[in-house]
Design a protein around this motif. Sequence first.
Motif, PDB file in Angstrom:
ATOM      1  N   LYS A 153     114.023 -92.765   8.988  1.00  0.00           N
ATOM      2  CA  LYS A 153     115.392 -92.360   8.651  1.00  0.00           C
ATOM      3  C   LYS A 153     115.525 -90.836   8.647  1.00  0.00           C
ATOM      4  CE  LYS A 153     117.161 -96.278   8.177  1.00  0.00           C
ATOM      5  NZ  LYS A 153     118.257 -96.694   9.038  1.00  0.00           N
ATOM      6  N   VAL A 154     116.734 -90.417   8.973  1.00  0.00           N
ATOM      7  CA  VAL A 154     117.033 -88.978   8.974  1.00  0.00           C
ATOM      8  C   VAL A 154     116.857 -88.401   7.563  1.00  0.00           C
ATOM      9  CG1 VAL A 154     118.984 -87.365   9.152  1.00  0.00           C
ATOM     10  CG2 VAL A 154     118.594 -89.067  10.954  1.00  0.00           C
ATOM     11  N   PHE A 155     116.080 -87.353   7.430  1.00  0.00           N
ATOM     12  CA  PHE A 155     115.959 -86.638   6.157  1.00  0.00           C
ATOM     13  C   PHE A 155     117.020 -85.544   6.112  1.00  0.00           C
ATOM     14  CE2 PHE A 155     111.225 -87.428   4.789  1.00  0.00           C
ATOM     15  CZ  PHE A 155     111.549 -88.757   4.504  1.00  0.00           C
ATOM     16  N   ASP A 156     117.978 -85.771   5.220  1.00  0.00           N
ATOM     17  CA  ASP A 156     119.156 -84.928   5.055  1.00  0.00           C
ATOM     18  C   ASP A 156     118.841 -84.003   3.873  1.00  0.00           C
ATOM     19  OD1 ASP A 156     121.859 -84.139   4.727  1.00  0.00           O
ATOM     20  OD2 ASP A 156     122.398 -85.989   3.669  1.00  0.00           O
ATOM     21  N   VAL A 157     118.308 -82.823   4.183  1.00  0.00           N
ATOM     22  CA  VAL A 157     117.752 -81.969   3.138  1.00  0.00           C
ATOM     23  C   VAL A 157     118.760 -80.909   2.690  1.00  0.00           C
ATOM     24  CG1 VAL A 157     115.896 -80.348   2.562  1.00  0.00           C
ATOM     25  CG2 VAL A 157     115.384 -82.387   3.936  1.00  0.00           C
ATOM     26  N   HIS A 158     119.101 -80.967   1.427  1.00  0.00           N
ATOM     27  CA  HIS A 158     120.117 -80.096   0.839  1.00  0.00           C
ATOM     28  C   HIS A 158     119.419 -79.024   0.009  1.00  0.00           C
ATOM     29  CE1 HIS A 158     123.730 -79.939  -2.215  1.00  0.00           C
ATOM     30  NE2 HIS A 158     123.585 -78.814  -1.546  1.00  0.00           N
ATOM     31  N   LEU A 159     119.371 -77.822   0.576  1.00  0.00           N
ATOM     32  CA  LEU A 159     118.655 -76.734  -0.078  1.00  0.00           C
ATOM     33  C   LEU A 159     119.565 -75.981  -1.040  1.00  0.00           C
ATOM     34  CD1 LEU A 159     116.611 -75.209   2.907  1.00  0.00           C
ATOM     35  CD2 LEU A 159     115.877 -76.931   1.229  1.00  0.00           C
ATOM     36  N   MET A 160     119.231 -76.045  -2.316  1.00  0.00           N
ATOM     37  CA  MET A 160     119.939 -75.257  -3.329  1.00  0.00           C
ATOM     38  C   MET A 160     118.936 -74.230  -3.843  1.00  0.00           C
ATOM     39  SD  MET A 160     121.835 -78.528  -5.020  1.00  0.00           S
ATOM     40  CE  MET A 160     120.715 -79.661  -4.185  1.00  0.00           C
ATOM     41  N   ILE A 161     118.543 -73.339  -2.921  1.00  0.00           N
ATOM     42  CA  ILE A 161     117.529 -72.331  -3.231  1.00  0.00           C
ATOM     43  C   ILE A 161     117.971 -70.987  -2.640  1.00  0.00           C
ATOM     44  CG2 ILE A 161     115.660 -74.033  -3.286  1.00  0.00           C
ATOM     45  CD1 ILE A 161     114.831 -73.172  -0.510  1.00  0.00           C
ATOM     46  N   SER A 162     117.606 -69.925  -3.326  1.00  0.00           N
ATOM     47  CA  SER A 162     118.010 -68.583  -2.896  1.00  0.00           C
ATOM     48  C   SER A 162     116.919 -67.551  -3.212  1.00  0.00           C
ATOM     49  CB  SER A 162     119.314 -68.226  -3.622  1.00  0.00           C
ATOM     50  OG  SER A 162     119.592 -66.864  -3.472  1.00  0.00           O
ATOM     51  N   PRO A 163     116.587 -66.661  -2.247  1.00  0.00           N
ATOM     52  CA  PRO A 163     117.079 -66.625  -0.871  1.00  0.00           C
ATOM     53  C   PRO A 163     116.454 -67.743  -0.045  1.00  0.00           C
ATOM     54  CG  PRO A 163     115.485 -64.854  -1.243  1.00  0.00           C
ATOM     55  CD  PRO A 163     115.644 -65.565  -2.546  1.00  0.00           C
ATOM     56  N   VAL A 164     117.276 -68.313   0.826  1.00  0.00           N
ATOM     57  CA  VAL A 164     116.870 -69.551   1.493  1.00  0.00           C
ATOM     58  C   VAL A 164     115.953 -69.316   2.708  1.00  0.00           C
ATOM     59  CG1 VAL A 164     118.931 -69.723   2.965  1.00  0.00           C
ATOM     60  CG2 VAL A 164     117.767 -71.801   2.251  1.00  0.00           C
ATOM     61  N   ASP A 165     116.115 -68.173   3.377  1.00  0.00           N
ATOM     62  CA  ASP A 165     115.431 -67.968   4.669  1.00  0.00           C
ATOM     63  C   ASP A 165     113.912 -68.159   4.620  1.00  0.00           C
ATOM     64  OD1 ASP A 165     117.876 -67.473   5.717  1.00  0.00           O
ATOM     65  OD2 ASP A 165     117.498 -65.385   6.267  1.00  0.00           O
ATOM     66  N   ASN A 166     113.291 -67.684   3.544  1.00  0.00           N
ATOM     67  CA  ASN A 166     111.826 -67.739   3.453  1.00  0.00           C
ATOM     68  C   ASN A 166     111.265 -69.151   3.497  1.00  0.00           C
ATOM     69  OD1 ASN A 166     112.221 -65.077   2.973  1.00  0.00           O
ATOM     70  ND2 ASN A 166     111.788 -65.176   0.778  1.00  0.00           N
ATOM     71  N   PHE A 167     112.114 -70.148   3.228  1.00  0.00           N
ATOM     72  CA  PHE A 167     111.602 -71.514   3.121  1.00  0.00           C
ATOM     73  C   PHE A 167     112.024 -72.440   4.270  1.00  0.00           C
ATOM     74  CE2 PHE A 167     111.190 -69.956  -1.198  1.00  0.00           C
ATOM     75  CZ  PHE A 167     109.907 -70.381  -1.497  1.00  0.00           C
ATOM     76  N   ILE A 168     112.827 -71.935   5.185  1.00  0.00           N
ATOM     77  CA  ILE A 168     113.311 -72.789   6.277  1.00  0.00           C
ATOM     78  C   ILE A 168     112.131 -73.385   7.056  1.00  0.00           C
ATOM     79  CG2 ILE A 168     114.606 -72.841   8.462  1.00  0.00           C
ATOM     80  CD1 ILE A 168     116.477 -72.397   6.107  1.00  0.00           C
ATOM     81  N   LYS A 169     111.181 -72.558   7.388  1.00  0.00           N
ATOM     82  CA  LYS A 169     110.032 -73.018   8.176  1.00  0.00           C
ATOM     83  C   LYS A 169     109.301 -74.154   7.446  1.00  0.00           C
ATOM     84  CE  LYS A 169     105.658 -71.424  10.198  1.00  0.00           C
ATOM     85  NZ  LYS A 169     104.883 -72.557   9.673  1.00  0.00           N
ATOM     86  N   ASP A 170     109.064 -73.976   6.165  1.00  0.00           N
ATOM     87  CA  ASP A 170     108.320 -74.982   5.397  1.00  0.00           C
ATOM     88  C   ASP A 170     109.046 -76.331   5.379  1.00  0.00           C
ATOM     89  OD1 ASP A 170     106.493 -73.055   4.878  1.00  0.00           O
ATOM     90  OD2 ASP A 170     107.179 -72.635   2.838  1.00  0.00           O
ATOM     91  N   PHE A 171     110.362 -76.300   5.215  1.00  0.00           N
ATOM     92  CA  PHE A 171     111.098 -77.570   5.173  1.00  0.00           C
ATOM     93  C   PHE A 171     111.192 -78.194   6.557  1.00  0.00           C
ATOM     94  CE2 PHE A 171     112.286 -75.858   1.051  1.00  0.00           C
ATOM     95  CZ  PHE A 171     112.083 -76.974   0.260  1.00  0.00           C
ATOM     96  N   ALA A 172     111.316 -77.371   7.571  1.00  0.00           N
ATOM     97  CA  ALA A 172     111.326 -77.893   8.945  1.00  0.00           C
ATOM     98  C   ALA A 172     109.976 -78.540   9.259  1.00  0.00           C
ATOM     99  CB  ALA A 172     111.636 -76.767   9.921  1.00  0.00           C
ATOM    100  N   ASP A 173     108.907 -77.851   8.960  1.00  0.00           N
ATOM    101  CA  ASP A 173     107.566 -78.390   9.234  1.00  0.00           C
ATOM    102  C   ASP A 173     107.290 -79.657   8.418  1.00  0.00           C
ATOM    103  OD1 ASP A 173     107.208 -76.289  10.928  1.00  0.00           O
ATOM    104  OD2 ASP A 173     105.857 -75.144   9.609  1.00  0.00           O
ATOM    105  N   ALA A 174     107.876 -79.741   7.243  1.00  0.00           N
ATOM    106  CA  ALA A 174     107.640 -80.903   6.374  1.00  0.00           C
ATOM    107  C   ALA A 174     108.325 -82.162   6.897  1.00  0.00           C
ATOM    108  CB  ALA A 174     108.126 -80.596   4.960  1.00  0.00           C
ATOM    109  N   GLY A 175     109.321 -81.979   7.801  1.00  0.00           N
ATOM    110  CA  GLY A 175     109.958 -83.161   8.385  1.00  0.00           C
ATOM    111  C   GLY A 175     111.426 -83.325   8.094  1.00  0.00           C
TER     112      GLY A 175
END
Length: 220
Positions: free
Chosen positions: A63-85
Amino acid sequence: MSGLIKISPSILSADFSKLGSEVISLEKAGADYIHIDVMDGHFVPNLTIGPEVIKKLRPLTEKVFDVHLMISPVDNFIKDFADAGADIITFHPEATSDVSKTIKLIRERNKKVGISLKPKSKVELIEDYLDKIDLVLIMSVEPGFGGQKFMPEVLEKTKIIRDLIDKKNLKVDLEIDGGINFENCSRVKDAGVNILVSGSTIFKENKGDLKKNIEILRNS
Ligand code: DX5
Ligand code: ZN
């Protein structure tokens, strides 16, 4: 419109001690997406889960993982969430100093891009980016916690965004998140929403009958 409705259950209301089996149960119950709320105790006053947990859930479902990031600053973590799936990565414009850059970071990882508007956030914050994103997530509660009361005043903004999407003939999904229940679900569809997030209603109504609750949200 209702034939195109997708349901994205929020695992924030799941039993965190058995998150894996909860996700599998949601898939069996007919969920379209799995909504994953990521909170940092800074952008919102609550803490939830990070990329490690998503990585562990990833092999359990397609199933599609619909990830809602409520974190700031967000840019530093984009790679980690993308790699996680993550499949869709949604961020809040207030959580970045450069919205275009954040969109680009998500795109570079071949993920779908969502932008979320808090109840008081204005349409203008996303207007210029509509043709560059895949999804708009309207928050119908203040982000941070499940189980809050739906704020009907966001429906006006929802309709405006639906009109903009249609006028520009864009393929942008319109999702709503917060306090969605059996009573207000048809109203939000009438306002132009095509993806409904729900935590408490799906996990708690009808003694936690996930299938029944997903069906009611989808069909009423
Ligand atoms: C709130 C979260 C929501 C929330 C929805 O910050 O983004 O996804 O879990 O839960 P309910 O449906 O209980 O409002
Ligand atoms: Zn959410």
